[in-house]
Design a protein around this motif. Structure first.
Motif, PDB file in Angstrom:
ATOM      1  N   THR A  33       0.812  -1.211   0.000  1.00 37.44           N
ATOM      2  CA  THR A  33       0.000   0.000   0.000  1.00 37.44           C
ATOM      3  C   THR A  33       0.850   1.267   0.000  1.00 37.44           C
ATOM      4  N   ASP A  34       1.876   1.343   0.834  1.00 36.50           N
ATOM      5  CA  ASP A  34       2.667   2.572   0.883  1.00 36.50           C
ATOM      6  C   ASP A  34       3.590   2.716  -0.324  1.00 36.50           C
ATOM      7  N   ILE A  35       4.130   1.639  -0.847  1.00 36.17           N
ATOM      8  CA  ILE A  35       5.017   1.763  -1.998  1.00 36.17           C
ATOM      9  C   ILE A  35       4.243   2.162  -3.257  1.00 36.17           C
ATOM     10  N   MET A  36       3.016   1.713  -3.390  1.00 40.23           N
ATOM     11  CA  MET A  36       2.206   2.109  -4.536  1.00 40.23           C
ATOM     12  C   MET A  36       1.894   3.604  -4.464  1.00 40.23           C
ATOM     13  N   VAL A  37       1.660   4.134  -3.279  1.00 38.75           N
ATOM     14  CA  VAL A  37       1.448   5.571  -3.107  1.00 38.75           C
ATOM     15  C   VAL A  37       2.707   6.321  -3.511  1.00 38.75           C
ATOM     16  N   GLN A  38       3.877   5.855  -3.088  1.00 44.41           N
ATOM     17  CA  GLN A  38       5.133   6.498  -3.446  1.00 44.41           C
ATOM     18  C   GLN A  38       5.361   6.497  -4.955  1.00 44.41           C
ATOM     19  N   ILE A  39       5.053   5.392  -5.619  1.00 46.94           N
ATOM     20  CA  ILE A  39       5.202   5.304  -7.068  1.00 46.94           C
ATOM     21  C   ILE A  39       4.312   6.352  -7.741  1.00 46.94           C
TER      22      ILE A  39
END
Length: 45
Positions: A33-39
């Motif tokens: 969830t957090d890495i997709m937001v960062q991307i």
């Protein structure tokens, strides 16, 4: 826009093969969830 490709490995052997194939361009995603937001934030810049 930032381009990425998602691959779902089913075994540790598949993980190893994929990491070897893509070298430094590959990463492991767990949860996500957090890495997709960062991307998506990166692509907006």
């Amino acid at each position: 826009m930032f381009q990425y490709q998602y691959y779902r490995a089913m075994t540790l052997d598949e993980v190893s093969e994929t990491l070897l194939q893509y070298g430094g361009k590959a990463g492991i995603l767990a949860g996500g969830t957090d890495i997709m937001v960062q991307i998506h934030e990166k692509s907006a810049r």
